[in-house]
Design an enzyme around this catalytic site. Structure first.
Site, PDB file in Angstrom:
ATOM      1  N   SER B  71     -11.307   3.355 103.157  1.00 20.89           N
ATOM      2  CA  SER B  71     -12.327   4.153 103.828  1.00 20.89           C
ATOM      3  C   SER B  71     -13.571   4.131 102.944  1.00 20.89           C
ATOM      4  O   SER B  71     -13.966   5.142 102.361  1.00 20.89           O
ATOM      5  CB  SER B  71     -11.824   5.590 104.017  1.00 20.89           C
ATOM      6  OG  SER B  71     -12.828   6.377 104.608  1.00 20.89           O
ATOM      7  N   CYS B 131     -16.378  -1.928 112.268  1.00 21.40           N
ATOM      8  CA  CYS B 131     -16.074  -1.095 111.093  1.00 21.40           C
ATOM      9  C   CYS B 131     -15.496   0.239 111.537  1.00 21.40           C
ATOM     10  O   CYS B 131     -16.141   0.994 112.257  1.00 21.40           O
ATOM     11  CB  CYS B 131     -17.304  -0.841 110.232  1.00 21.40           C
ATOM     12  SG  CYS B 131     -16.859   0.129 108.766  1.00 21.40           S
ATOM     13  N   ILE B 192      -9.685 -10.901 111.974  1.00 22.01           N
ATOM     14  CA  ILE B 192      -9.871  -9.545 112.458  1.00 22.01           C
ATOM     15  C   ILE B 192     -10.488  -8.664 111.365  1.00 22.01           C
ATOM     16  O   ILE B 192     -10.315  -8.933 110.184  1.00 22.01           O
ATOM     17  CB  ILE B 192      -8.522  -8.910 112.888  1.00 22.01           C
ATOM     18  CG1 ILE B 192      -7.527  -8.870 111.735  1.00 22.01           C
ATOM     19  CG2 ILE B 192      -7.930  -9.648 114.055  1.00 22.01           C
ATOM     20  CD1 ILE B 192      -6.234  -8.104 111.971  1.00 22.01           C
TER      21      ILE B 192
HETATM   22  C1  LIG Z   1     -12.300  -2.612 100.754  1.00 24.94           C
HETATM   23  C2  LIG Z   1     -12.690  -3.321 102.018  1.00 24.94           C
HETATM   24  C3  LIG Z   1     -14.019  -3.290 102.452  1.00 24.94           C
HETATM   25  C4  LIG Z   1     -14.408  -3.934 103.606  1.00 24.94           C
HETATM   26  N1  LIG Z   1     -15.715  -3.904 104.001  1.00 24.94           N
HETATM   27  C5  LIG Z   1     -16.099  -4.602 105.107  1.00 24.94           C
HETATM   28  C6  LIG Z   1     -17.473  -4.665 105.485  1.00 24.94           C
HETATM   29  O1  LIG Z   1     -18.335  -4.106 104.830  1.00 24.94           O
HETATM   30  N2  LIG Z   1     -17.798  -5.368 106.606  1.00 24.94           N
HETATM   31  C7  LIG Z   1     -16.847  -6.009 107.365  1.00 24.94           C
HETATM   32  O2  LIG Z   1     -17.190  -6.642 108.365  1.00 24.94           O
HETATM   33  N3  LIG Z   1     -15.550  -5.991 107.009  1.00 24.94           N
HETATM   34  C8  LIG Z   1     -15.164  -5.303 105.906  1.00 24.94           C
HETATM   35  N4  LIG Z   1     -13.830  -5.292 105.538  1.00 24.94           N
HETATM   36  C9  LIG Z   1     -12.845  -6.044 106.354  1.00 24.94           C
HETATM   37  C10 LIG Z   1     -12.553  -7.408 105.732  1.00 24.94           C
HETATM   38  O3  LIG Z   1     -13.701  -8.198 105.698  1.00 24.94           O
HETATM   39  C11 LIG Z   1     -11.457  -8.138 106.526  1.00 24.94           C
HETATM   40  O4  LIG Z   1     -11.898  -8.325 107.850  1.00 24.94           O
HETATM   41  C12 LIG Z   1     -10.163  -7.353 106.568  1.00 24.94           C
HETATM   42  O5  LIG Z   1      -9.943  -6.716 105.344  1.00 24.94           O
HETATM   43  C13 LIG Z   1      -8.962  -8.238 106.890  1.00 24.94           C
HETATM   44  O6  LIG Z   1      -8.758  -9.228 105.924  1.00 24.94           O
HETATM   45  P1  LIG Z   1      -7.723  -9.056 104.670  1.00 24.94           P
HETATM   46  O7  LIG Z   1      -6.446  -8.543 105.241  1.00 24.94           O
HETATM   47  O8  LIG Z   1      -7.618 -10.413 104.082  1.00 24.94           O
HETATM   48  O9  LIG Z   1      -8.344  -8.068 103.749  1.00 24.94           O
HETATM   49  C14 LIG Z   1     -13.443  -4.638 104.369  1.00 24.94           C
HETATM   50  C15 LIG Z   1     -12.112  -4.674 103.939  1.00 24.94           C
HETATM   51  C16 LIG Z   1     -11.724  -4.029 102.774  1.00 24.94           C
HETATM   52  C17 LIG Z   1     -10.300  -4.078 102.351  1.00 24.94           C
END
Ligand SMILES: Cc1cc2nc3c(=O)[nH]c(=O)nc-3n(C[C@H](O)[C@H](O)[C@H](O)COP(=O)(O)O)c2cc1C
Ligand SMILES: Cc1cc2nc3c(=O)[nH]c(=O)nc-3n(C[C@H](O)[C@H](O)[C@H](O)COP(=O)(O)OP(=O)(O)OC[C@H]3O[C@@H](n4cnc5c(N)ncnc54)[C@H](O)[C@@H]3O)c2cc1C
Ligand SMILES: Cc1cc2nc3c(=O)[nH]c(=O)nc-3n(C[C@H](O)[C@H](O)[C@H](O)COP(=O)(O)OP(=O)(O)OC[C@H]3O[C@@H](n4cnc5c(N)ncnc54)[C@H](O)[C@@H]3O)c2cc1C
Ligand SMILES: Cc1cc2nc3c(=O)[nH]c(=O)nc-3n(C[C@H](O)[C@H](O)[C@H](O)COP(=O)(O)O)c2cc1C
Ligand code: FES
Ligand code: FES
EC number: 1.3.-.-
Lengths: 271, 305, 305, 271
Positions: B71, B131, B192
């Protein structure tokens, strides 16, 4: 636990931490931040002291001599040790005492005097104490407190800190020491040292549970003494990339414990 | 450049298909201390908003089985500080840099897209309509085809840069949202973003997070992410950037086979900063072992006929 | 009976709030070899259909990080064989037995509900409008409020038994589906069923499962399930049976605090058959430690005001 | 690996398996089925033999003497050993030989004759062979095959089985042995034994990779000899509750490997 890692041992500063991957599987997924409790350039080793509280530390405790561990570090900014400090106080609670051992040694090295300063260390009971001989060897006067009174003073180390300060009212109006140049530790937090009476505390370092840190912050503010607090927050990346380990800045907004800290000047942060 | 491994995604030339996901790599400087980030296929910045955002109060991270809830609340310095503080070092990289953008209103998206379009060398805009961690806008735009269309249209009108729509998994039909985004002019689809989840502190008897809900990412969500890439591949013709729980090169190959043209690594970088490099190396080896001449052969190859 | 711990869910009297989830306990005989299943709060049977179903070809199970994908395909002996083969031993249990029912059409649901209503001692019907693993019906009914309403209405008209609607998590708004189900006469809501996921075999370059998609369950999904229980608790007044990744008593307490009146253990029984008993014991201890007089105090207690 | 578990050792039958929780964390989540390769009532121990192929078996291999392991068992139905069998053939491939060791011993005990039967055991290479002395000690004639020819016959054990049968055409028209009562093992699969010439194979047992089982099934069908195959399928519960480990029944529909098997009469299943 002693880890052989010459690169980290060579550059680690007190207050910095390493980020440990406890399991090579997916549970727990994230690394665990643990303070560097001692670093020895000569042997190329660092030491960590930890308490088993959950899955990660449980797995850690099962590691045997000779196994390898996936760690990142040294991370974060450590405790600043400004030139000219005469009588620092170190306040630790429980496992928070771990990084303070390394700090005590560094102060002792940097600031060779008969008495390096004073340490107020609180533990839940006598069984839980650690590092006491070491702290005394570093030239510190040591005040031990336990929650159950099984050793030393029965109560909180902040009680003793407060009493100590009240007993030796600092001369706040004496000229501030010219140099606040750091001789060990990173540039920030910037700390200004004021001269006090004999064995008057001129800087406070603290690490421990949040209530302890909050209390130290208020004592330090009341007494006009700078204080450096080592904070904890849940971490993911440990390097400043995820913005996960937020701590409220006194100026509004948030700072990152892993990158901007874990050590902050008390007035910089809200706790 | 290894031609087998290079891929062009709506005009973004990448020397390999492995990117880093928005919000998990900040603006690149932190991980640049661990490895040469010019080895990546591309970088996506932390989500940017018009005005600076302080983000949500702690705790911001909570670990769950094989995943994390976050968050963060889009903490970022705002687009102007990004341009003055971050763009100078980012623009020196030899790889494409994609700006992830977010807004409270359709107009915000339009404005920030327009502002960023002036940056010479910026490779593309990734439009975050997914988001889950902000009060206004964010995910709500990505849960309804009509509002998704509006946002993408506004960005499309504001920029000459390639527009990548980043979709939310918290929907009944991700295909419908993807179709709407493409019809509004999206050049590619990213998916996603995080799944909406929560945790409760049983001692305090209260939600762990101030905003109650948080976003779930990491290996736990991979099966869901892969399914959505598969669905969107069948629904639209534009390239897909697949992400969600990718930890190993095998995971990356699965996403490409499901229809992604590139993949992004997020949470796994927290576990091991070198994950993207390990994936690049393993993926290359797989191509060699399988005698695959170009990664193009592999995209969507698990679909029947 | 321990009154602190007993709970009545729409007329189903349970001595504790810990049930076992449909499809993970077959008809009880297997786990009865491991412990006295009369210690459970209630049992939910494997999903039943009018006609016998042979289910899907193997593989039917695939492990994912902290979860499993399943594609059983509702293999079951059909309602008549259930009545002759399984009901005799189930009806001897001292705890409530709930039949989980499924159909290809609204009419199927009506018919099976009617047929089962003749069984003396059956505690309730759990209407599965969320199975992702079948060709027709199943999840599709649970992804649209209108069709959810139709199915529940048909079941409601066919039976005097309590009707529990089991919802799919693969939706944009689970509240809307829950509201529709309640408006059609559901006495309680069960959630979540499995999330739609998939896996790809990178050697064969094909989906692992014959039906491509499969259902994700286990600890991985817990944060999502908990969030949905929270949302539905705010949306409807009827009791909720919470499930999805529950493995420990702490998980169970989280679900109750989020608004569930009871919980069901599914995948965790595969990991440790005694999980339900461990949860019952741990939960009891928690109530004692916290000085809670009745579990009712805890239901939804994490919600503000 | 030898496990001390008197309850299981006392009741285990050849062909049954135990279901092992390799990690006490969540990865891997599910248990792993491993055949019982030997059980000893006297010492209260069972033995398992496994190949490290993935996360679960990797963790298993790290366990040290004295540690405890969370297992369920004995599960499934084992190999039937009907009364009156005179010359069984056992066909094993790779790690599939593991449960056949226990079977060989049980046949030896049940059916004390000079030659208990014949075993065709295939391995990828000489390095991978195991249990060979033991099988011979059980009174079996042993034919070893390796894929690379580094030991014994170069090729598949089914080649040798086929040759053996062709060399000694069975008299299919001799009267069937009266009793097919089992003396060890569960009631199903029901197997009818026919009498053949001297050292003519009257029952085939097999465990190994799918192609091996398919080949055994076709050889057995061609020769009119009953065959008992031990099958593998991915499992979740291991007890029949999840319907996850389906194998196609010859009569249509599916059976459960964990509960209806893992041993099936060849004609019952499609492979
Ligand atoms: C700590 C954190 C911050 C994130 N901030 C953003 C963001 O600012 N903009 C966005 O589009 N996605 C954001 N995401 C989502 C990631 O870009 C990604 O879509 C999502 O985490 C799924 O990939 P993963 O399982 O490899 O982490 C964030 C994810 C995490 C864990
Ligand atoms: C900079 C820093 C330095 C630290 N140094 C030490 C040290 O030297 N020795 C030591 O024993 N511990 C130290 N800690 C705390 C240590 O990181 C946690 O105890 C550890 O992560 C717990 O992991 P676990 O898997 O065993 O427990 P978990 O199962 O993760 O958690 C057990 C309990 O600890 C709490 N917790 C978990 N992670 C954190 C975290 N990062 N911050 C605060 N609370 C947490 C959880 O809420 C839970 O109540 C430090 C933390 C930080 C941030
Ligand atoms: C009844 C039965 C008895 C068995 N007895 C033995 C034995 O005595 N010794 C032995 O070494 N192995 C035995 N196996 C196989 C053993 O269960 C798998 O090798 C093991 O589960 C692999 O786990 P892992 O975590 O190490 O590998 P994973 O990472 O789970 O998988 C590695 C590879 O093995 C395959 N695999 C995984 N699980 C299974 C499964 N249940 N069935 C078939 N393939 C699978 C995967 O597809 C993958 O290719 C038996 C299997 C069954 C069903
Ligand atoms: C193998 C398996 C079979 C299932 N079969 C059914 C079913 O027949 N009917 C149904 O309503 N849900 C079925 N489910 C869903 C579970 O009842 C439960 O809703 C879901 O698995 C989430 O709980 P868990 O994470 O604790 O397993 C099945 C789940 C699994 C894993
Ligand atoms: S833990 Fe990621 S920014 Fe501090
Ligand atoms: S593994 Fe569950 S039925 Fe066989």
């Amino acid at each position: 636990m002693v880890l052989n890692c010459p690169e980290i041992a060579a550059t680690a500063k007190p207050g910095q931490f390493i980020h440990i991957r406890c399991s090579d599987g997916l549970s727990p997924l994230l690394r665990r931040p643990i303070s560097i409790a001692m670093a020895d350039i000569d042997t190329g080793t660092i030491e960590i002291i930890y308490r088993v509280v959950g899955e990660g530390t449980k797995i850690l405790a099962r590691k045997k001599k000779g196994e390898t561990l996936d760690i990142m570090g040294p991370l974060g900014k450590g405790f600043p040790i400004p030139e000219g400090i005469k009588f620092p106080a170190i306040v630790g609670g429980g496992i928070g005492v771990a990084p303070l051992l390394f700090l005590a040694k560094a102060i002792n090295t940097a600031n060779k005097r008969e008495t390096a300063g004073i340490i107020f260390a609180g533990f839940s009971s006598d069984d839980e104490t650690f590092g006491t001989f070491f702290m005394e060897d570093c030239g510190f006067k040591l005040e031990i407190c336990t929650d159950d009174g099984s050793r030393g003073y029965k109560g909180f180390p902040t009680d003793l800190l407060e009493k100590y300060i009240n007993d030796r009212k600092i001369e706040n109006d004496t000229a501030s020491v010219n140099s606040s140049k750091e001789i060990i530790g990173p540039m920030s937090p910037h700390v200004e040292i004021k001269a006090g009476g004999k064995n008057a505390i001129d800087i406070i370092y603290a690490c421990g549970p949040k209530p302890l840190l909050a209390k130290v912050k208020s004592i330090a503010a009341g007494a006009g003494i700078p204080a450096c607090l080592s904070l904890e927050e849940r971490m993911a990346c440990g390097v400043g990339a995820c913005l996960g380990c937020a701590v409220k800045s006194a100026e509004g907004g948030y700072m990152k414990v892993c990158k901007d800290g874990p050590v902050f000047e008390a007035s910089q942060v809200e706790i | 450049m290894d031609n087998k491994f290079s891929i062009d995604i709506c005009g973004i030339p990448m020397k390999n298909p492995v990117m880093v996901a928005s919000g998990t790599f900040s603006f690149g400087e932190e991980y640049a201390k661990f490895y040469d980030i010019n080895k990546l296929g591309a970088i996506v910045t932390k989500g940017l908003t018009l005005e600076p955002k302080t983000g949500n109060p702690p705790p911001r991270i909570y670990e769950t089985p094989a995943g994390i809830l976050n968050s963060i609340g889009l903490e970022n310095p705002g687009v102007e500080a990004f341009i003055t503080e971050e763009w100078p070092h980012l623009s020196k990289l030899s790889i494409p840099v994609i700006a992830n953008i977010d807004g409270d209103t359709v107009e915000d998206y339009h404005k920030i897209a327009w502002r960023l379009s002036s940056l010479e060398g910026l490779a593309a805009l990734e439009v975050n309509i997914s988001c889950p961690n902000v009060e206004k806008g964010g995910m709500a735009f990505g849960q309804d085809p009509e509002s998704a269309r509006e946002v993408i249209k506004a960005v499309r009108e504001a920029t000459h840069l390639p527009v990548i729509a980043k979709l939310s998994p918290n929907v009944t039909s991700v295909q419908k949202i993807a179709e709407a985004a493409v019809s509004a002019g999206a050049d590619a689809i990213s998916l996603i973003n995080t799944l909406l989840g929560m945790a409760i502190d049983i001692n305090k008897k209260k939600p762990v997070f101030h905003r109650t809900f948080a976003g779930l990412s990491g290996p736990a969500v991979k099966p869901i992410a892969l399914r959505m890439v598969w669905e969107v591949y069948k629904a639209v013709k534009v390239p897909i950037i697949g992400m969600g729980g990718i930890t190993s090169w095998q995971d990356a190959v699965e996403f490409i086979l499901a229809g992604a043209s590139a993949v992004a690594v997020g949470t796994a970088s927290f576990v091991d900063p070198l994950t993207p490099l390990h994936i690049i190396a393993g993926f290359k080896q797989y191509l060699a072992d399988q005698g695959i001449k170009s990664i193009g052969e592999l995209i969507g190859a698990a679909h029947p006929f």
